[in-house]
Design a protein around this motif. Structure first.
Motif, PDB file in Angstrom:
ATOM      1  N   ILE A  65      -8.720  -4.523  -1.733  1.00 52.59           N
ATOM      2  CA  ILE A  65      -9.384  -4.292  -0.447  1.00 52.59           C
ATOM      3  C   ILE A  65      -9.906  -5.607   0.123  1.00 52.59           C
ATOM      4  O   ILE A  65      -9.694  -5.931   1.295  1.00 52.59           O
ATOM      5  CB  ILE A  65     -10.536  -3.275  -0.613  1.00 52.59           C
ATOM      6  CG1 ILE A  65      -9.974  -1.895  -0.965  1.00 52.59           C
ATOM      7  CG2 ILE A  65     -11.381  -3.207   0.657  1.00 52.59           C
ATOM      8  CD1 ILE A  65     -11.027  -0.882  -1.388  1.00 52.59           C
ATOM      9  N   GLU A 116      -4.856  -6.652   0.900  1.00 54.77           N
ATOM     10  CA  GLU A 116      -3.669  -5.950   0.416  1.00 54.77           C
ATOM     11  C   GLU A 116      -3.761  -4.469   0.781  1.00 54.77           C
ATOM     12  O   GLU A 116      -2.760  -3.818   1.089  1.00 54.77           O
ATOM     13  CB  GLU A 116      -3.538  -6.132  -1.100  1.00 54.77           C
ATOM     14  CG  GLU A 116      -2.256  -5.562  -1.679  1.00 54.77           C
ATOM     15  CD  GLU A 116      -2.108  -5.859  -3.168  1.00 54.77           C
ATOM     16  OE1 GLU A 116      -1.255  -5.212  -3.798  1.00 54.77           O
ATOM     17  OE2 GLU A 116      -2.839  -6.720  -3.700  1.00 54.77           O
ATOM     18  N   LEU A 117      -4.984  -3.949   0.721  1.00 53.22           N
ATOM     19  CA  LEU A 117      -5.299  -2.632   1.277  1.00 53.22           C
ATOM     20  C   LEU A 117      -6.261  -2.894   2.434  1.00 53.22           C
ATOM     21  O   LEU A 117      -7.389  -3.333   2.216  1.00 53.22           O
ATOM     22  CB  LEU A 117      -5.958  -1.736   0.220  1.00 53.22           C
ATOM     23  CG  LEU A 117      -5.069  -1.280  -0.941  1.00 53.22           C
ATOM     24  CD1 LEU A 117      -5.908  -0.551  -1.984  1.00 53.22           C
ATOM     25  CD2 LEU A 117      -3.940  -0.373  -0.442  1.00 53.22           C
ATOM     26  N   SER A 118      -5.817  -2.667   3.650  1.00 54.91           N
ATOM     27  CA  SER A 118      -6.630  -3.035   4.812  1.00 54.91           C
ATOM     28  C   SER A 118      -7.544  -1.899   5.260  1.00 54.91           C
ATOM     29  O   SER A 118      -7.338  -0.728   4.909  1.00 54.91           O
ATOM     30  CB  SER A 118      -5.725  -3.459   5.979  1.00 54.91           C
ATOM     31  OG  SER A 118      -4.830  -2.426   6.310  1.00 54.91           O
ATOM     32  N   LYS A 119      -8.555  -2.251   6.036  1.00 50.74           N
ATOM     33  CA  LYS A 119      -9.521  -1.290   6.527  1.00 50.74           C
ATOM     34  C   LYS A 119      -8.830  -0.180   7.300  1.00 50.74           C
ATOM     35  O   LYS A 119      -7.926  -0.432   8.100  1.00 50.74           O
ATOM     36  CB  LYS A 119     -10.552  -1.991   7.418  1.00 50.74           C
ATOM     37  CG  LYS A 119     -11.701  -1.090   7.854  1.00 50.74           C
ATOM     38  CD  LYS A 119     -12.752  -1.875   8.598  1.00 50.74           C
ATOM     39  CE  LYS A 119     -13.915  -0.968   8.997  1.00 50.74           C
ATOM     40  NZ  LYS A 119     -14.958  -1.705   9.746  1.00 50.74           N
ATOM     41  N   ASP A 120      -9.249   1.055   7.013  1.00 47.99           N
ATOM     42  CA  ASP A 120      -8.724   2.273   7.638  1.00 47.99           C
ATOM     43  C   ASP A 120      -7.330   2.654   7.129  1.00 47.99           C
ATOM     44  O   ASP A 120      -6.779   3.667   7.559  1.00 47.99           O
ATOM     45  CB  ASP A 120      -8.686   2.161   9.164  1.00 47.99           C
ATOM     46  CG  ASP A 120     -10.079   1.974   9.772  1.00 47.99           C
ATOM     47  OD1 ASP A 120     -11.021   2.569   9.224  1.00 47.99           O
ATOM     48  OD2 ASP A 120     -10.206   1.237  10.761  1.00 47.99           O
ATOM     49  N   GLU A 121      -6.778   1.870   6.226  1.00 45.23           N
ATOM     50  CA  GLU A 121      -5.461   2.202   5.671  1.00 45.23           C
ATOM     51  C   GLU A 121      -5.578   3.340   4.666  1.00 45.23           C
ATOM     52  O   GLU A 121      -6.514   3.399   3.868  1.00 45.23           O
ATOM     53  CB  GLU A 121      -4.864   0.975   4.979  1.00 45.23           C
ATOM     54  CG  GLU A 121      -3.498   1.230   4.334  1.00 45.23           C
ATOM     55  CD  GLU A 121      -2.948   0.001   3.618  1.00 45.23           C
ATOM     56  OE1 GLU A 121      -1.951   0.144   2.885  1.00 45.23           O
ATOM     57  OE2 GLU A 121      -3.520  -1.096   3.792  1.00 45.23           O
ATOM     58  N   LYS A 122      -4.613   4.241   4.714  1.00 43.68           N
ATOM     59  CA  LYS A 122      -4.543   5.291   3.701  1.00 43.68           C
ATOM     60  C   LYS A 122      -3.926   4.698   2.447  1.00 43.68           C
ATOM     61  O   LYS A 122      -2.864   4.079   2.506  1.00 43.68           O
ATOM     62  CB  LYS A 122      -3.695   6.455   4.202  1.00 43.68           C
ATOM     63  CG  LYS A 122      -3.592   7.606   3.208  1.00 43.68           C
ATOM     64  CD  LYS A 122      -2.753   8.744   3.765  1.00 43.68           C
ATOM     65  CE  LYS A 122      -2.623   9.866   2.747  1.00 43.68           C
ATOM     66  NZ  LYS A 122      -1.819  11.003   3.268  1.00 43.68           N
ATOM     67  N   ILE A 123      -4.601   4.849   1.335  1.00 45.04           N
ATOM     68  CA  ILE A 123      -4.074   4.264   0.108  1.00 45.04           C
ATOM     69  C   ILE A 123      -2.936   5.132  -0.431  1.00 45.04           C
ATOM     70  O   ILE A 123      -2.845   6.319  -0.113  1.00 45.04           O
ATOM     71  CB  ILE A 123      -5.161   4.071  -0.961  1.00 45.04           C
ATOM     72  CG1 ILE A 123      -5.634   5.415  -1.512  1.00 45.04           C
ATOM     73  CG2 ILE A 123      -6.339   3.276  -0.409  1.00 45.04           C
ATOM     74  CD1 ILE A 123      -6.532   5.272  -2.709  1.00 45.04           C
ATOM     75  N   PHE A 136      -8.928   6.823   2.220  1.00 40.03           N
ATOM     76  CA  PHE A 136      -8.778   5.711   3.144  1.00 40.03           C
ATOM     77  C   PHE A 136      -9.755   4.587   2.796  1.00 40.03           C
ATOM     78  O   PHE A 136     -10.859   4.834   2.307  1.00 40.03           O
ATOM     79  CB  PHE A 136      -9.046   6.168   4.581  1.00 40.03           C
ATOM     80  CG  PHE A 136      -8.039   7.154   5.100  1.00 40.03           C
ATOM     81  CD1 PHE A 136      -7.003   6.736   5.925  1.00 40.03           C
ATOM     82  CD2 PHE A 136      -8.118   8.502   4.756  1.00 40.03           C
ATOM     83  CE1 PHE A 136      -6.062   7.646   6.405  1.00 40.03           C
ATOM     84  CE2 PHE A 136      -7.179   9.412   5.218  1.00 40.03           C
ATOM     85  CZ  PHE A 136      -6.151   8.986   6.051  1.00 40.03           C
ATOM     86  N   VAL A 137      -9.346   3.354   3.079  1.00 41.62           N
ATOM     87  CA  VAL A 137     -10.207   2.197   2.892  1.00 41.62           C
ATOM     88  C   VAL A 137     -11.251   2.182   4.006  1.00 41.62           C
ATOM     89  O   VAL A 137     -10.916   2.328   5.180  1.00 41.62           O
ATOM     90  CB  VAL A 137      -9.389   0.890   2.933  1.00 41.62           C
ATOM     91  CG1 VAL A 137     -10.310  -0.324   2.850  1.00 41.62           C
ATOM     92  CG2 VAL A 137      -8.360   0.869   1.808  1.00 41.62           C
TER      93      VAL A 137
END
Length: 230
Positions: free
Chosen positions: A19, A23-30, A69-70
């Motif tokens: 995060i 690599e895992l961006s804000k509001d991205e669904k993991i 989500f992030v």
């Protein structure tokens, strides 16, 4: 730390780094738990526990029927977004009230038994607690907090009280994570100072001062979780 807890914390730290690095961006669904567990080469059970840890810390949020989500790495000020996983058993208020009773007494009884070795370990945990917060490493920050409180418990000579603490440690641990998303910089400075006050009282082998410092710390921490202990 048990083997299971160690794996969970390692996974939580890896996800936190994903995060922070973007690599895992804000509001991205993991990715799904199946895909993510394969990617990280861990069991789904360890992954689920790690995700619960990150949700409590405010780094991810699970939405019913939508996924996880992030939420980003900024400290949230929305107390309504807090997650408390033991709702069906105990309220967060129940846990903080119990911590006030149990940990204050643990600290009082431990004070005469604090050796230089234990004091040094408490000092290192306090320093790591501060350094990890400054670095934005919330997983390590909470680990250091758990180590600090656990060392005091271990120094208490009352075996029954130690066992009582251990029997509810998962609830205690979660209550130490819950306030993090709502902890402002000024409050964290206060929390660091409170750890140092507890340590100083323990170094002085002063039971009353140690108990008082621990009680003040728990009351102030509870307030960040929206719990007033009076």
């Amino acid at each position: 730390m048990s083997g299971k807890s160690s794996v969970t914390q390692t996974v939580a730290r890896r996800l936190q780094e994903m995060i922070k690095s973007g690599e895992l961006s804000k509001d991205e669904k993991i990715p799904s738990q199946r895909i993510l567990s394969e990617q990280l080469q861990v069991s789904r059970a360890s992954l689920r526990e790690a995700l619960l840890t990150l949700e409590t810390l405010g780094l991810v949020r699970t939405l019913p029927a939508r996924g996880t989500f992030v939420t980003g790495t900024e400290v949230s000020t929305d107390a309504g977004q807090q997650s408390w996983r033991f709702d069906g058993q105990f309220t967060i208020s129940d846990v903080f009230q119990s911590r006030l009773l149990i940990e204050t007494e643990l600290c009082r009884l431990a004070a005469p038994h604090i050796t230089d070795v234990i004091a040094d370990r408490l000092h290192r945990a306090t320093q790591q607690f501060e350094d990890a917060w400054t670095a934005g490493d919330l997983v390590t920050h909470v680990e250091a907090d758990l180590t600090f409180h656990g060392l005091i418990m271990e120094a208490c000579p009352n075996a029954m009280l130690r066992q009582l603490y251990q029997s509810v440690r998962d609830k205690m641990t979660e209550s130490q994570r819950v306030p993090i998303p709502n902890t402002a910089v000024a409050r964290m400075s206060g929390s660091i100072s409170e750890h140092r006050a507890i340590l100083e009282a323990l170094r002085q082998h002063d039971p009353a001062q140690a108990a008082g410092a621990m009680a003040a710390h728990i009351r102030n921490t509870a307030a960040c979780a929206g719990v007033s202990l009076g």
